[in-house]
Design a protein around this motif. Structure first.
Motif, PDB file in Angstrom:
ATOM      1  N   CYS A 277     -41.639 -33.186  26.794  1.00 29.29           N
ATOM      2  CA  CYS A 277     -42.256 -31.901  26.964  1.00 29.29           C
ATOM      3  C   CYS A 277     -43.689 -31.896  27.541  1.00 29.29           C
ATOM      4  CB  CYS A 277     -41.984 -30.935  25.852  1.00 29.29           C
ATOM      5  SG  CYS A 277     -43.184 -31.771  24.369  1.00 29.29           S
TER       6      CYS A 277
ATOM      7  N   CYS B  11     -42.143 -36.741  18.946  1.00 32.20           N
ATOM      8  CA  CYS B  11     -42.737 -35.541  19.358  1.00 32.20           C
ATOM      9  C   CYS B  11     -42.676 -34.413  18.364  1.00 32.20           C
ATOM     10  CB  CYS B  11     -42.166 -35.319  20.719  1.00 32.20           C
ATOM     11  SG  CYS B  11     -43.002 -33.521  21.211  1.00 32.20           S
TER      12      CYS B  11
ATOM     13  N   GLU C  51     -43.295 -31.369  18.773  1.00 32.34           N
ATOM     14  CA  GLU C  51     -42.895 -30.057  19.333  1.00 32.34           C
ATOM     15  C   GLU C  51     -41.377 -30.052  19.718  1.00 32.34           C
ATOM     16  OE1 GLU C  51     -45.762 -27.934  19.302  1.00 32.34           O
ATOM     17  OE2 GLU C  51     -44.411 -27.183  20.809  1.00 32.34           O
ATOM     18  N   CYS C  52     -40.696 -30.836  20.547  1.00 35.40           N
ATOM     19  CA  CYS C  52     -39.467 -30.957  20.781  1.00 35.40           C
ATOM     20  C   CYS C  52     -38.488 -31.849  19.868  1.00 35.40           C
ATOM     21  CB  CYS C  52     -39.146 -31.066  22.118  1.00 35.40           C
ATOM     22  SG  CYS C  52     -39.723 -32.608  22.627  1.00 35.40           S
TER      23      CYS C  52
ATOM     24  N   ASP D  38     -38.029 -34.883  19.947  1.00 35.10           N
ATOM     25  CA  ASP D  38     -37.345 -35.515  20.728  1.00 35.10           C
ATOM     26  C   ASP D  38     -38.175 -36.517  21.882  1.00 35.10           C
ATOM     27  OD1 ASP D  38     -35.242 -36.768  21.972  1.00 35.10           O
ATOM     28  OD2 ASP D  38     -34.407 -34.950  22.965  1.00 35.10           O
TER      29      ASP D  38
ATOM     30  N   CYS E 180     -45.361 -36.745  24.765  1.00 35.57           N
ATOM     31  CA  CYS E 180     -44.204 -36.788  25.383  1.00 35.57           C
ATOM     32  C   CYS E 180     -43.653 -36.956  26.309  1.00 35.57           C
ATOM     33  CB  CYS E 180     -43.677 -35.744  24.263  1.00 35.57           C
ATOM     34  SG  CYS E 180     -42.112 -35.311  24.332  1.00 35.57           S
TER      35      CYS E 180
HETATM   36 ZN   LIG Z   1     -42.012 -33.160  23.423  1.00 34.58          ZN
END
Ligand SMILES: [Zn+2]
Length: 113
Positions: A76, A89, A91-92, A94, A73
């Motif tokens: 992040c 991604c 995690e985020c 985004d 990503c």
């Molecule tokens: Zn990310």
């Protein structure tokens, strides 16, 4: 005919290596193939067997190791495996992914006699 060109490249590498090492025959060729390299392994080994006839690599066994598609990503910085072409991604949720591995196709090792 993508695989034929790759098989020719692999054969060149193997024959060069055999020459440098005074080998009489090439026993095994280890390949790393990325999940997203687009290489069809069956066509590759078929092409290879065909063009290796009469060379030191005739009858060489091709062992394929698959390299999973991994992205990073850009927001992040997390690395993760991309499955089902899901490029977001986890995690985020985004960020734009950069492909870290999974597109390669290379000779990992060679076994000669
Ligand atoms: Zn990310």
């Amino acid at each position: 005919m993508h695989e034929m060109a790759i098989a020719e490249g692999v054969l060149d590498i193997a024959l060069d290596y055999a020459k440098q090492n005074d080998a009489k025959c090439i026993r095994e060729i280890g390949l790393l193939i990325g999940d997203m390299s687009g290489v069809v392994v069956d066509s590759l080994t078929f092409s290879f067997d065909m063009i290796a006839k009469g060379t030191l690599a005739e009858g060489a066994e091709i062992k394929v190791k698959h390299v999973p598609l991994v992205g990073r990503c850009t927001k992040c910085g997390k690395d993760f495996r991309i499955e089902h072409y899901d490029f977001w991604c986890p995690e985020c949720k985004d960020g734009v992914l950069k492909i870290v591995s999974g597109r390669e196709m290379q000779v990992e090792y060679l076994e000669v006699d």
